[in-house]
Design an enzyme around this catalytic site. Structure first.
Site, PDB file in Angstrom:
ATOM      1  N   ASP A  34       0.927  -1.161  -0.011  1.00  0.00           N
ATOM      2  CA  ASP A  34      -0.007  -0.021  -0.045  1.00  0.00           C
ATOM      3  C   ASP A  34       0.874   1.175  -0.044  1.00  0.00           C
ATOM      4  OD1 ASP A  34      -3.535   0.280   1.143  1.00  0.00           O
ATOM      5  OD2 ASP A  34      -1.995   1.992   0.962  1.00  0.00           O
ATOM      6  N   VAL A  90      -7.278  -1.863  -4.902  1.00  0.00           N
ATOM      7  CA  VAL A  90      -7.328  -0.561  -4.356  1.00  0.00           C
ATOM      8  C   VAL A  90      -8.853  -0.113  -4.475  1.00  0.00           C
ATOM      9  CG1 VAL A  90      -4.898  -0.085  -5.036  1.00  0.00           C
ATOM     10  CG2 VAL A  90      -6.697   0.334  -6.925  1.00  0.00           C
ATOM     11  N   THR A  92     -12.129   2.086  -5.342  1.00  0.00           N
ATOM     12  CA  THR A  92     -12.753   2.538  -6.503  1.00  0.00           C
ATOM     13  C   THR A  92     -13.873   3.496  -6.389  1.00  0.00           C
ATOM     14  OG1 THR A  92     -13.906   0.443  -6.696  1.00  0.00           O
ATOM     15  CG2 THR A  92     -11.948   0.558  -7.972  1.00  0.00           C
ATOM     16  N   LYS A 220     -20.600  -8.747  -9.969  1.00  0.00           N
ATOM     17  CA  LYS A 220     -20.345  -8.176  -8.751  1.00  0.00           C
ATOM     18  C   LYS A 220     -21.339  -6.990  -8.581  1.00  0.00           C
ATOM     19  CE  LYS A 220     -18.695  -6.999  -4.907  1.00  0.00           C
ATOM     20  NZ  LYS A 220     -19.057  -7.528  -3.677  1.00  0.00           N
ATOM     21  N   ALA A 223     -24.898  -8.440  -7.909  1.00  0.00           N
ATOM     22  CA  ALA A 223     -25.056  -8.879  -6.742  1.00  0.00           C
ATOM     23  C   ALA A 223     -25.424  -7.853  -5.603  1.00  0.00           C
ATOM     24  CB  ALA A 223     -23.915  -9.968  -6.078  1.00  0.00           C
ATOM     25  N   LYS A 267     -34.121  -7.174   6.728  1.00  0.00           N
ATOM     26  CA  LYS A 267     -34.214  -6.407   7.958  1.00  0.00           C
ATOM     27  C   LYS A 267     -34.312  -4.913   7.918  1.00  0.00           C
ATOM     28  CE  LYS A 267     -32.103  -7.054  11.918  1.00  0.00           C
ATOM     29  NZ  LYS A 267     -33.257  -7.419  12.786  1.00  0.00           N
ATOM     30  N   PHE A 272     -29.449   1.473   4.416  1.00  0.00           N
ATOM     31  CA  PHE A 272     -28.070   0.926   4.438  1.00  0.00           C
ATOM     32  C   PHE A 272     -26.911   1.910   4.167  1.00  0.00           C
ATOM     33  CE2 PHE A 272     -29.804   0.782  -0.232  1.00  0.00           C
ATOM     34  CZ  PHE A 272     -28.742   1.593  -0.830  1.00  0.00           C
ATOM     35  N   CYS A 276     -19.799   0.178  -0.336  1.00  0.00           N
ATOM     36  CA  CYS A 276     -20.154  -0.505  -1.435  1.00  0.00           C
ATOM     37  C   CYS A 276     -21.557  -0.189  -2.180  1.00  0.00           C
ATOM     38  CB  CYS A 276     -20.146  -1.951  -1.323  1.00  0.00           C
ATOM     39  SG  CYS A 276     -18.314  -2.506  -1.120  1.00  0.00           S
ATOM     40  N   PHE A 338     -21.426   1.570  10.121  1.00  0.00           N
ATOM     41  CA  PHE A 338     -22.433   1.378   9.149  1.00  0.00           C
ATOM     42  C   PHE A 338     -23.284   0.156   9.301  1.00  0.00           C
ATOM     43  CE2 PHE A 338     -21.417  -1.740   5.923  1.00  0.00           C
ATOM     44  CZ  PHE A 338     -20.090  -2.052   6.206  1.00  0.00           C
TER      45      PHE A 338
END
Ligand code: NAD
Ligand code: UDX
Length: 462
Positions: A34, A90, A92, A220, A223, A267, A272, A276, A338
């Site tokens: 990193d 990394v 995005t 991805k 999903a 739930k 949210f 992501c 979160f």
């Protein structure tokens, strides 16, 4: 056979993912690199309770592999040079400038990695997209590698990560599936097999799915869009429940027993958060628009609109319930992360609720078991609603839940940390101003018990 792995990016994905690969594959050397020296120092910290991210079980895995075949370093070139497989992990984030601002994924860090690999590599490499990327990014990476490389061969694979924070180690130990996308050429298939063999050290081969690279990249985003959509769908119903006398938990249970729907991810909550869902849906919306698919874009954008509404209506309800003014009142926040079991606060609903309440001049006192005070200040300042000093006037960070709730007019539950359930709620009640309100943004507490004590208790969707 892959013997030497480099992972660029020592964050929430790179760190835990590589720690698990190293633990499960002692014959593979794994180096996580990193640019951020502080982060690498924290990964190398002798005291495993001071790793840069909090995840249950992570300390044990790192403790076992670190120094044996797991290394954290800032020497990016060296690690690239030595590796036969390079994971790009990394960040995005959503673009904050230029074309696609506020929607598209910012791929500058990805491109920098590709250029660095191209510059340094002196032998053939498999380059693996671990970051979540717009569909067709592999083509851009390939163009860069093929045109500026040193005549070496690169195979680009897509291997998106499905772990959820808070359960990252469990998820990595026993993933529902591992997805690997690659080129359909014989060389591409060979590269896929090499990565399959790494995961097969602990994942059943039947659960390792191989596809073409575009399907993998798009799966991805898909999903995450489906998962977030479920939360927005149940949150939409929560508002209707509040108007009609239905109970969202009962509705969720009733529909979840239908095996076609399933019981998970139903739930209802204050909305949210996390790094992501919002980012990836915005990215999906942007991609759809860029192909002129406006109905597709609008469909998915609604998931975000609903989520923003859910956060907003939670703060609005606090204000209207407290007799239409929170000015000068103390509102205690239990939780800032979160979700539970993580110290990550990115896009946490708590940030937005606090911002709304501070705009109404409320004094917000926060306690979160794992989030540092600096992070909370940073999160609020990041919104740029007001200056740092102005924010600091209105926010206090407490080191335990009881102090946060002392003399408060109301308590808001923003994160579902288990420890909040076992608090002495009578003691908390005794130390609050009356009437004492609890706004449970996670439907975490036993409402009946709280009402017996004397609280005015409001949950989501009831
Ligand atoms: P993060 O911000 O925690 O970590 C990314 C790291 O990359 C940072 O430490 C940064 O310093 C480093 N970095 C950036 N550019 C670099 C460069 N050129 N060279 C070396 N290091 C560099 O991000 P994260 O949460 O780990 O997410 C990484 C990717 O994984 C994102 O694409 C995200 O969408 C995806 N993802 C995240 C999760 C999650 O739960 N957080 C789950 C699945 C997928
Ligand atoms: C998500 C995806 O689940 C994971 O597969 C992907 O790799 C990264 O993004 P994460 O954001 O870490 O993982 O956590 P997740 O458990 O999905 O929760 C996201 C947000 O949705 C949290 O704020 C959580 O509290 C909320 N949520 C989740 C609900 O409000 N209700 C639910 O039923 C589930």
């Amino acid at each position: 056979m892959i013997k030497n792995i480099c992972c660029i990016g020592a964050g929430y994905v790179g760190g835990p993912t590589m720690a698990v690969i190293a633990q499960k594959c002692p014959h593979i050397k794994v180096t996580v690199v990193d640019l951020n020296q502080d982060r690498i120092n924290a990964w190398n910290h002798e005291d495993l309770s001071l790793l840069p991210i909090y995840e249950p079980g992570l300390d044990t895995v790192v403790g076992e592999a670190r120094g044996r075949n797991l290394f954290f370093s800032t020497e990016v070139d060296k690690a690239i040079d030595e590796a036969d497989a390079i994971f790009i992990s990394v960040n995005t984030p959503t673009k904050t400038y230029g074309v696609g601002k506020g929607m598209a994924a910012d791929l500058k860090y990805i491109e920098l990695c590709a250029r660095q690999i191209a510059r340094v590599a002196k032998s053939d490499k498999i380059v693996i997209e671990k970051s979540t990327l717009p569909v067709r990014t592999a083509q851009a990476i390939k163009d860069i590698l093929d045109h500026t490389g040193n005549g070496v061969n690169f195979q680009i694979l897509s291997n998106p990560e499905f772990l959820a924070e808070g359960t990252a180690i469990e998820d990595l130990f026993a993933p529902d599936r591992v997805l690997i996308g690659g080129d359909t050429s014989p060389e591409g298939q060979k590269a896929i097999q090499k990565l399959v063999d790494v995961y097969a050290n602990w994942v059943n081969r039947d659960n390792i799915l191989t596809t073409n690279v575009w399907s993998s990249e798009l799966s991805k985003l898909t999903a995450n869009a489906f998962l977030a959509q479920r939360v927005s769908s149940i949150n939409a119903m929560s508002e209707l429940c509040e108007k009609t006398g239905a109970d969202v938990n009962e509705v969720a249970k009733a529909i979840g027993l239908d095996s076609r729907i399933g019981s998970k991810f139903l739930k209802s909550s204050v909305g949210f958060g996390g790094s992501c869902f919002q980012k990836d849906i915005l990215n999906l919306v942007y991609i759809a628009k860029s192909y002129g698919l406006n109905e597709v874009a609008d469909y998915w954008e609604q998931v975000i609109i609903m989520n923003d509404h859910q956060k907003r209506r939670f703060s609005k309800n606090i204000i209207s319930t407290l007799y239409n003014t929170v000015s000068g009142k103390k509102i205690a926040f239990l939780g800032w992360a979160f979700k539970k079991d993580t110290n990550d606060t990115r896009e946490s609903a708590a940030i937005y609720v606090a911002d709304d309440l501070i705009s109404e001049q409320a004094n917000v006192a926060v306690f979160d078991p794992k989030v540092e005070a600096d992070q909370i200040h940073f999160d609020l300042n990041y919104l740029e609603t007001r200056s740092d000093s102005e924010n600091k006037k209105y926010i206090a960070i407490e080191s335990n839940g009881y102090d946060a709730c002392k003399n408060a007019h109301a308590i808001a539950i923003l994160t579902e940390w288990d420890e909040f359930k076992s608090y002495d709620w009578q003691k908390i009640y005794d130390n609050m101003l009356k009437p004492a309100f609890v706004f449970d943004g996670r439907n975490l507490l036993d409402g009946e018990k709280l009402e017996k004590i004397g609280f005015i208790y409001q949950a989501i969707g009831k």
